[in-house]
Design an enzyme around this catalytic site. Structure first.
Site, PDB file in Angstrom:
ATOM      1  N   SER A  75      10.365 -24.613  93.108  1.00 56.39           N
ATOM      2  CA  SER A  75      11.136 -23.425  93.470  1.00 56.39           C
ATOM      3  C   SER A  75      10.551 -22.774  94.715  1.00 56.39           C
ATOM      4  O   SER A  75       9.336 -22.850  94.966  1.00 56.39           O
ATOM      5  CB  SER A  75      11.037 -22.446  92.294  1.00 56.39           C
ATOM      6  OG  SER A  75      11.468 -21.173  92.686  1.00 56.39           O
ATOM      7  N   TYR A 118       6.074 -17.619  85.590  1.00 51.72           N
ATOM      8  CA  TYR A 118       7.057 -18.659  85.919  1.00 51.72           C
ATOM      9  C   TYR A 118       6.713 -19.290  87.276  1.00 51.72           C
ATOM     10  O   TYR A 118       6.584 -20.512  87.398  1.00 51.72           O
ATOM     11  CB  TYR A 118       8.481 -18.078  85.960  1.00 51.72           C
ATOM     12  CG  TYR A 118       9.461 -19.053  86.579  1.00 51.72           C
ATOM     13  CD1 TYR A 118       9.862 -20.187  85.879  1.00 51.72           C
ATOM     14  CD2 TYR A 118       9.933 -18.876  87.887  1.00 51.72           C
ATOM     15  CE1 TYR A 118      10.718 -21.119  86.458  1.00 51.72           C
ATOM     16  CE2 TYR A 118      10.788 -19.800  88.469  1.00 51.72           C
ATOM     17  CZ  TYR A 118      11.174 -20.915  87.754  1.00 51.72           C
ATOM     18  OH  TYR A 118      12.019 -21.838  88.343  1.00 51.72           O
ATOM     19  N   LYS A 149       5.080 -23.253  88.376  1.00 50.30           N
ATOM     20  CA  LYS A 149       5.581 -24.238  89.351  1.00 50.30           C
ATOM     21  C   LYS A 149       4.467 -24.630  90.334  1.00 50.30           C
ATOM     22  O   LYS A 149       4.324 -25.796  90.703  1.00 50.30           O
ATOM     23  CB  LYS A 149       6.778 -23.663  90.121  1.00 50.30           C
ATOM     24  CG  LYS A 149       8.006 -23.440  89.250  1.00 50.30           C
ATOM     25  CD  LYS A 149       8.585 -24.747  88.749  1.00 50.30           C
ATOM     26  CE  LYS A 149       9.712 -24.565  87.776  1.00 50.30           C
ATOM     27  NZ  LYS A 149      10.151 -25.801  87.133  1.00 50.30           N
TER      28      LYS A 149
HETATM   29  P1  NAD Z   1      18.384 -24.392  82.573  1.00 51.13           P
HETATM   30  O1  NAD Z   1      17.657 -23.513  81.612  1.00 51.13           O
HETATM   31  O2  NAD Z   1      19.855 -24.248  82.672  1.00 51.13           O
HETATM   32  O3  NAD Z   1      18.056 -25.915  82.251  1.00 51.13           O
HETATM   33  C1  NAD Z   1      16.834 -26.348  81.708  1.00 51.13           C
HETATM   34  C2  NAD Z   1      17.144 -27.316  80.570  1.00 51.13           C
HETATM   35  O4  NAD Z   1      15.933 -27.784  80.026  1.00 51.13           O
HETATM   36  C3  NAD Z   1      17.911 -26.658  79.424  1.00 51.13           C
HETATM   37  O5  NAD Z   1      19.005 -27.490  79.064  1.00 51.13           O
HETATM   38  C4  NAD Z   1      16.892 -26.568  78.304  1.00 51.13           C
HETATM   39  O6  NAD Z   1      17.510 -26.664  77.030  1.00 51.13           O
HETATM   40  C5  NAD Z   1      15.985 -27.746  78.611  1.00 51.13           C
HETATM   41  N1  NAD Z   1      14.592 -27.632  78.164  1.00 51.13           N
HETATM   42  C6  NAD Z   1      13.738 -26.590  78.368  1.00 51.13           C
HETATM   43  N2  NAD Z   1      12.544 -26.869  77.839  1.00 51.13           N
HETATM   44  C7  NAD Z   1      12.636 -28.121  77.292  1.00 51.13           C
HETATM   45  C8  NAD Z   1      11.728 -28.958  76.598  1.00 51.13           C
HETATM   46  N3  NAD Z   1      10.483 -28.590  76.339  1.00 51.13           N
HETATM   47  N4  NAD Z   1      12.161 -30.167  76.176  1.00 51.13           N
HETATM   48  C9  NAD Z   1      13.437 -30.578  76.418  1.00 51.13           C
HETATM   49  N5  NAD Z   1      14.344 -29.820  77.058  1.00 51.13           N
HETATM   50  C10 NAD Z   1      13.937 -28.602  77.495  1.00 51.13           C
HETATM   51  O7  NAD Z   1      17.704 -24.199  84.000  1.00 51.13           O
HETATM   52  P2  NAD Z   1      18.190 -24.679  85.442  1.00 51.13           P
HETATM   53  O8  NAD Z   1      18.631 -23.503  86.214  1.00 51.13           O
HETATM   54  O9  NAD Z   1      19.075 -25.849  85.310  1.00 51.13           O
HETATM   55  O10 NAD Z   1      16.798 -25.127  86.056  1.00 51.13           O
HETATM   56  C11 NAD Z   1      16.369 -26.480  86.046  1.00 51.13           C
HETATM   57  C12 NAD Z   1      15.004 -26.574  86.702  1.00 51.13           C
HETATM   58  O11 NAD Z   1      15.089 -26.052  88.034  1.00 51.13           O
HETATM   59  C13 NAD Z   1      13.920 -25.770  86.006  1.00 51.13           C
HETATM   60  O12 NAD Z   1      12.711 -26.488  86.087  1.00 51.13           O
HETATM   61  C14 NAD Z   1      13.846 -24.505  86.840  1.00 51.13           C
HETATM   62  O13 NAD Z   1      12.587 -23.904  86.750  1.00 51.13           O
HETATM   63  C15 NAD Z   1      14.099 -25.058  88.230  1.00 51.13           C
HETATM   64  N6  NAD Z   1      14.610 -24.037  89.172  1.00 51.13           N
HETATM   65  C16 NAD Z   1      15.721 -23.322  88.852  1.00 51.13           C
HETATM   66  C17 NAD Z   1      16.185 -22.345  89.739  1.00 51.13           C
HETATM   67  C18 NAD Z   1      17.402 -21.515  89.413  1.00 51.13           C
HETATM   68  O14 NAD Z   1      17.594 -20.463  90.048  1.00 51.13           O
HETATM   69  N7  NAD Z   1      18.261 -21.921  88.479  1.00 51.13           N
HETATM   70  C19 NAD Z   1      15.508 -22.104  90.953  1.00 51.13           C
HETATM   71  C20 NAD Z   1      14.392 -22.863  91.246  1.00 51.13           C
HETATM   72  C21 NAD Z   1      13.947 -23.832  90.350  1.00 51.13           C
HETATM   73  N1  UFG Z   2      19.865  -8.548  92.567  1.00 51.91           N
HETATM   74  C1  UFG Z   2      20.497  -7.333  92.432  1.00 51.91           C
HETATM   75  N2  UFG Z   2      21.064  -7.031  91.225  1.00 51.91           N
HETATM   76  C2  UFG Z   2      21.032  -7.875  90.159  1.00 51.91           C
HETATM   77  C3  UFG Z   2      20.380  -9.123  90.312  1.00 51.91           C
HETATM   78  C4  UFG Z   2      19.797  -9.417  91.533  1.00 51.91           C
HETATM   79  O1  UFG Z   2      20.554  -6.542  93.363  1.00 51.91           O
HETATM   80  O2  UFG Z   2      21.553  -7.533  89.082  1.00 51.91           O
HETATM   81  C5  UFG Z   2      19.286  -8.896  93.882  1.00 51.91           C
HETATM   82  C6  UFG Z   2      17.781  -9.122  93.850  1.00 51.91           C
HETATM   83  O3  UFG Z   2      17.102  -7.908  94.037  1.00 51.91           O
HETATM   84  C7  UFG Z   2      17.605 -10.122  95.001  1.00 51.91           C
HETATM   85  C8  UFG Z   2      18.899 -10.929  94.987  1.00 51.91           C
HETATM   86  O4  UFG Z   2      19.846 -10.135  94.292  1.00 51.91           O
HETATM   87  O5  UFG Z   2      17.535  -9.433  96.226  1.00 51.91           O
HETATM   88  C9  UFG Z   2      18.773 -12.270  94.278  1.00 51.91           C
HETATM   89  O6  UFG Z   2      18.226 -12.062  92.986  1.00 51.91           O
HETATM   90  P1  UFG Z   2      18.241 -13.195  91.855  1.00 51.91           P
HETATM   91  O7  UFG Z   2      17.658 -12.600  90.618  1.00 51.91           O
HETATM   92  O8  UFG Z   2      19.590 -13.802  91.753  1.00 51.91           O
HETATM   93  O9  UFG Z   2      17.299 -14.320  92.466  1.00 51.91           O
HETATM   94  P2  UFG Z   2      15.773 -14.252  92.933  1.00 51.91           P
HETATM   95  O10 UFG Z   2      15.759 -14.523  94.401  1.00 51.91           O
HETATM   96  O11 UFG Z   2      15.100 -13.039  92.463  1.00 51.91           O
HETATM   97  O12 UFG Z   2      15.142 -15.475  92.116  1.00 51.91           O
HETATM   98  C10 UFG Z   2      15.787 -16.741  91.998  1.00 51.91           C
HETATM   99  C11 UFG Z   2      15.452 -17.361  90.648  1.00 51.91           C
HETATM  100  C12 UFG Z   2      13.996 -17.733  90.600  1.00 51.91           C
HETATM  101  C13 UFG Z   2      13.630 -18.576  91.779  1.00 51.91           C
HETATM  102  C14 UFG Z   2      13.984 -17.884  93.072  1.00 51.91           C
HETATM  103  C15 UFG Z   2      13.702 -18.734  94.263  1.00 51.91           C
HETATM  104  O13 UFG Z   2      15.739 -16.464  89.594  1.00 51.91           O
HETATM  105  O14 UFG Z   2      13.785 -18.515  89.443  1.00 51.91           O
HETATM  106  O15 UFG Z   2      15.384 -17.563  93.049  1.00 51.91           O
HETATM  107  O16 UFG Z   2      14.282 -19.958  94.109  1.00 51.91           O
HETATM  108  F1  UFG Z   2      12.305 -18.805  91.777  1.00 51.91           F
END
Ligand code: NAD
Ligand code: UFG
Length: 336
Positions: free
Chosen positions: A124, A149, A153
């Site tokens: 991330s 979190y 990573k």
């Molecule tokens: P998500 O929660 O939708 O998907 C994660 C999946 O993993 C879920 O289906 C959950 O049931 C499964 N899971 C969790 N722990 C497990 C375990 N121990 N064994 C088996 N299954 C398990 O999340 P996502 O948004 O799809 O994110 C996927 C990956 O990308 C994660 O590693 C997350 O940290 C990373 N990531 C997400 C974002 C974001 O904004 N969504 C940003 C940066 C990185």
């Molecule tokens: N924000 C609002 N109101 C809300 C939610 C968010 O104003 O209700 C604003 C936040 O302050 C920020 C922007 O919208 O300025 C984006 O916020 P998000 O919560 O959607 O995303 P973040 O950038 O905080 O974090 C996301 C994921 C993290 C990841 C990161 C970088 O949640 O897991 O992007 O990839 F690490």
């Protein structure tokens, strides 16, 4: 090629399964459904006409992983399985480190045993902490994460670097995602957060669909063009395609550990997103300005040049597609 996708029924995992199947890969999914539903499997089939082989279980379960590798003859792994709620991680650090770090150690142990050494890992942009400058390059400083979190990573990235140093026959791609939003254009799969969404786009979509009353914009006094936070939003389908390109790189290159930013390179403010969402979807999004959210940074967007040059990947979908597809998914899946 047969790919094990851990966390494959989650948000990014399910979109990646779709792209993998469409590209002709065989897909095996391991998911414990802690943040997803089994019905996603059927949705993937509806979109692609193809099936994933599904194992319900936990990545901590070494015996299960061994069984999967013995039965399935896996060629490579994409590891999505993790917990991802930043706020919750502050309350539950042990659970987060256990599920985001220990699971990877179990996976790596089992992969080593079965001589499967190709791995794509979901990292991330959070590993950059509060960046010194934008756009952010992969070579920029990491660290300064403000929650378990983000630190989880960072730890896994270090573990993967140490592993590669000890054995350079591994092929590892660390993908640093910026802000994935949107949904598959079919509206069949998308982001379904439990309870009230913590992230911007799902919150906006639920305000527009009248499931929530009003968006709180967390601060309008940041040093950005309109004072609201700026992020690099990327369509989840583009992000999913980045994984295919990473796998192709691991297939054809000699071994290595590669790190890529997956973002668009464009920074949009919170108000930009609200305005785009209203315009594209012809809806009103009620909002109010509130205090800053603790731990938030002013600006974060990628320099995606390395992924373009080395993977031949770049985002093709714009903010309009992201807003349209996010809302389409919410409307199609609205609970009355
Ligand atoms: P998500 O929660 O939708 O998907 C994660 C999946 O993993 C879920 O289906 C959950 O049931 C499964 N899971 C969790 N722990 C497990 C375990 N121990 N064994 C088996 N299954 C398990 O999340 P996502 O948004 O799809 O994110 C996927 C990956 O990308 C994660 O590693 C997350 O940290 C990373 N990531 C997400 C974002 C974001 O904004 N969504 C940003 C940066 C990185
Ligand atoms: N924000 C609002 N109101 C809300 C939610 C968010 O104003 O209700 C604003 C936040 O302050 C920020 C922007 O919208 O300025 C984006 O916020 P998000 O919560 O959607 O995303 P973040 O950038 O905080 O974090 C996301 C994921 C993290 C990841 C990161 C970088 O949640 O897991 O992007 O990839 F690490």
């Amino acid at each position: 090629m047969k790919i094990l996708v851990t966390g494959g029924l989650g948000y990014i995992g399910s979109h990646t399964c779709v792209e993998l199947l469409q590209e002709g890969y065989e897909v095996v999914v391991l998911d414990n459904l802690s943040n997803s539903k089994e019905e996603v499997k059927e949705k993937i089939k509806e979109i692609t006409g193809k099936e994933v082989k599904f194992y319900l279980g936990d990545m901590m379960d070494e015996q299960l992983l061994n069984n999967i590798f013995t039965t399935e003859k896996i060629d490579a792994v994409i590891d999505f399985a993790a917990y991802k709620a930043v706020g919750e991680s502050v309350q539950k650090p042990i659970e987060y480190y256990m599920n985001n770090v220990s699971t990877v150690l179990v996976l790596l142990k089992v992969m080593t045993k079965h001589h499967v050494k190709k791995l794509v890992f979901s990292s991330s942009a959070t590993v950059y902490g509060d960046p010194e400058k934008v756009p952010i390059k992969e070579t920029d400083k990491t660290g300064g994460t403000t929650n378990p979190y983000g630190t989880s990573k960072l730890f896994v990235e270090q573990i993967l670097k140490d592993l590669y140093k000890s054995d350079n026959t591994w092929d590892i791609a660390i993908l640093r995602y910026f802000n994935p939003i949107g949904a598959h254009p079919s509206g069949l799969i998308g982001e379904e957060p439990n309870g009230i969404p913590a992230n911007l786009m799902p919150y906006i979509a639920k305000v527009a669909s009248k499931e929530l009353e009003c968006l709180s914009i967390f601060g309008n006094d940041y040093p950005t063009k309109d004072g609201t936070g700026v992020r690099d939003y990327i369509h989840v389908v583009d992000l999913a395609k980045g994984h295919i390109k990473a796998l192709e790189k691991l297939e054809k290159e000699s071994q290595g550990l590669y790190i890529y930013n997956l973002g668009t390179g464009i920074g949009y403010s919170v108000l930009d997103i609200v305005n785009a969402f209203e315009k594209v979807n012809h809806v009103k999004v009620n909002y109010k300005i509130t205090n800053r959210r603790s731990g938030d940074i002013a600006e974060c967007f990628a320099d995606p040049t390395k992924a373009k040059d080395e993977l031949g990947w770049e985002a093709s979908l714009g903010i309009e597609d992201m807003c349209k597809d996010a809302y389409n998914f919410i409307l199609k899946n609205k609970k009355d």
